[in-house]
Design a protein around this motif. Sequence first.
Motif, PDB file in Angstrom:
ATOM      1  N   LEU A  86       0.820  -1.214   0.000  1.00 25.07           N
ATOM      2  CA  LEU A  86       0.000   0.000   0.000  1.00 25.07           C
ATOM      3  C   LEU A  86       0.851   1.260   0.000  1.00 25.07           C
ATOM      4  O   LEU A  86       1.935   1.308   0.603  1.00 25.07           O
ATOM      5  CB  LEU A  86      -0.944  -0.013   1.192  1.00 25.07           C
ATOM      6  CG  LEU A  86      -2.153  -0.951   1.003  1.00 25.07           C
ATOM      7  CD1 LEU A  86      -2.816  -1.264   2.329  1.00 25.07           C
ATOM      8  CD2 LEU A  86      -3.159  -0.320   0.047  1.00 25.07           C
ATOM      9  N   LYS A  87       0.324   2.275  -0.675  1.00 25.84           N
ATOM     10  CA  LYS A  87       1.010   3.561  -0.799  1.00 25.84           C
ATOM     11  C   LYS A  87       0.112   4.652  -0.220  1.00 25.84           C
ATOM     12  O   LYS A  87      -1.114   4.481  -0.171  1.00 25.84           O
ATOM     13  CB  LYS A  87       1.254   3.868  -2.278  1.00 25.84           C
ATOM     14  CG  LYS A  87       1.998   2.790  -3.043  1.00 25.84           C
ATOM     15  CD  LYS A  87       2.065   3.126  -4.523  1.00 25.84           C
ATOM     16  CE  LYS A  87       2.771   2.032  -5.313  1.00 25.84           C
ATOM     17  NZ  LYS A  87       2.822   2.353  -6.764  1.00 25.84           N
ATOM     18  N   PRO A  88       0.677   5.763   0.172  1.00 23.20           N
ATOM     19  CA  PRO A  88      -0.156   6.871   0.689  1.00 23.20           C
ATOM     20  C   PRO A  88      -1.249   7.286  -0.296  1.00 23.20           C
ATOM     21  O   PRO A  88      -2.343   7.659   0.130  1.00 23.20           O
ATOM     22  CB  PRO A  88       0.865   7.989   0.908  1.00 23.20           C
ATOM     23  CG  PRO A  88       2.137   7.270   1.214  1.00 23.20           C
ATOM     24  CD  PRO A  88       2.114   6.050   0.337  1.00 23.20           C
ATOM     25  N   GLU A  89      -0.984   7.184  -1.572  1.00 27.79           N
ATOM     26  CA  GLU A  89      -1.995   7.573  -2.559  1.00 27.79           C
ATOM     27  C   GLU A  89      -3.142   6.568  -2.674  1.00 27.79           C
ATOM     28  O   GLU A  89      -4.110   6.813  -3.398  1.00 27.79           O
ATOM     29  CB  GLU A  89      -1.367   7.787  -3.945  1.00 27.79           C
ATOM     30  CG  GLU A  89      -0.483   6.653  -4.418  1.00 27.79           C
ATOM     31  CD  GLU A  89       0.993   6.898  -4.127  1.00 27.79           C
ATOM     32  OE1 GLU A  89       1.333   7.367  -3.015  1.00 27.79           O
ATOM     33  OE2 GLU A  89       1.806   6.596  -5.026  1.00 27.79           O
ATOM     34  N   ASP A  90      -3.062   5.453  -1.957  1.00 27.90           N
ATOM     35  CA  ASP A  90      -4.184   4.512  -1.891  1.00 27.90           C
ATOM     36  C   ASP A  90      -5.204   4.931  -0.834  1.00 27.90           C
ATOM     37  O   ASP A  90      -6.273   4.326  -0.734  1.00 27.90           O
ATOM     38  CB  ASP A  90      -3.683   3.096  -1.571  1.00 27.90           C
ATOM     39  CG  ASP A  90      -2.838   2.502  -2.682  1.00 27.90           C
ATOM     40  OD1 ASP A  90      -1.814   1.862  -2.358  1.00 27.90           O
ATOM     41  OD2 ASP A  90      -3.200   2.685  -3.869  1.00 27.90           O
ATOM     42  N   THR A  91      -4.879   5.933  -0.057  1.00 24.63           N
ATOM     43  CA  THR A  91      -5.794   6.420   0.973  1.00 24.63           C
ATOM     44  C   THR A  91      -7.089   6.908   0.334  1.00 24.63           C
ATOM     45  O   THR A  91      -7.071   7.750  -0.576  1.00 24.63           O
ATOM     46  CB  THR A  91      -5.148   7.571   1.766  1.00 24.63           C
ATOM     47  OG1 THR A  91      -4.012   7.055   2.467  1.00 24.63           O
ATOM     48  CG2 THR A  91      -6.130   8.177   2.751  1.00 24.63           C
ATOM     49  N   ALA A  92      -8.214   6.346   0.794  1.00 27.59           N
ATOM     50  CA  ALA A  92      -9.518   6.684   0.220  1.00 27.59           C
ATOM     51  C   ALA A  92     -10.600   5.918   0.964  1.00 27.59           C
ATOM     52  O   ALA A  92     -10.309   5.034   1.769  1.00 27.59           O
ATOM     53  CB  ALA A  92      -9.563   6.310  -1.266  1.00 27.59           C
ATOM     54  N   VAL A  93     -11.847   6.262   0.661  1.00 31.78           N
ATOM     55  CA  VAL A  93     -12.983   5.444   1.072  1.00 31.78           C
ATOM     56  C   VAL A  93     -13.233   4.433  -0.038  1.00 31.78           C
ATOM     57  O   VAL A  93     -13.425   4.823  -1.198  1.00 31.78           O
ATOM     58  CB  VAL A  93     -14.233   6.298   1.325  1.00 31.78           C
ATOM     59  CG1 VAL A  93     -15.434   5.411   1.610  1.00 31.78           C
ATOM     60  CG2 VAL A  93     -14.000   7.262   2.490  1.00 31.78           C
ATOM     61  N   TYR A  94     -13.227   3.173   0.337  1.00 35.31           N
ATOM     62  CA  TYR A  94     -13.422   2.090  -0.624  1.00 35.31           C
ATOM     63  C   TYR A  94     -14.853   1.566  -0.496  1.00 35.31           C
ATOM     64  O   TYR A  94     -15.292   1.219   0.606  1.00 35.31           O
ATOM     65  CB  TYR A  94     -12.428   0.962  -0.366  1.00 35.31           C
ATOM     66  CG  TYR A  94     -11.029   1.300  -0.809  1.00 35.31           C
ATOM     67  CD1 TYR A  94     -10.261   2.224  -0.104  1.00 35.31           C
ATOM     68  CD2 TYR A  94     -10.465   0.709  -1.935  1.00 35.31           C
ATOM     69  CE1 TYR A  94      -8.979   2.562  -0.517  1.00 35.31           C
ATOM     70  CE2 TYR A  94      -9.180   1.019  -2.352  1.00 35.31           C
ATOM     71  CZ  TYR A  94      -8.450   1.953  -1.644  1.00 35.31           C
ATOM     72  OH  TYR A  94      -7.167   2.275  -2.053  1.00 35.31           O
ATOM     73  N   SER A  95     -15.531   1.471  -1.637  1.00 36.31           N
ATOM     74  CA  SER A  95     -16.918   1.015  -1.652  1.00 36.31           C
ATOM     75  C   SER A  95     -17.069  -0.149  -2.619  1.00 36.31           C
ATOM     76  O   SER A  95     -16.433  -0.161  -3.682  1.00 36.31           O
ATOM     77  CB  SER A  95     -17.852   2.139  -2.112  1.00 36.31           C
ATOM     78  OG  SER A  95     -17.738   3.272  -1.292  1.00 36.31           O
TER      79      SER A  95
END
Length: 126
Positions: A86-95
């Motif tokens: 995982l990378k910082p740019e993977d930070t998100a709300v996953y639906s």
Amino acid sequence: QIQLVESGGGLVQPGGSLRLSCTASGFSLDYHVVQWFRQVPGKEREAVSCISSSDGSTKYADSVKGRFTISRDLGKNTVWLQMNSLKPEDTAVYSCTVDTYGTDCLLGSYDEMDYWGKGTLVTVSS
């Protein structure tokens, strides 16, 4: 009542792993395309990965290819999204979402799906 519930999000360090789950109630995921999206506030929603019901084939966004794996757990009416490196740019709300009309996943748009979960937050940070 038809419902999709995601879980497994949380805080992880860069390079770490998380496994998200999408569990359905009220219908079977086995016969439908399941697709994961992610969204960062203020940014466009991104289709991450999908899995077909016809043959189990999968698709991935270029940004996650080689790091994420989508799979079905037929006995638990659940779809998993294994996220590695995982990378910082993977930070998100996953639906997770479901397309009840098609059998082949196309990484379609959010509006083309028929059912949507509320999402789970993934934060990648040291």
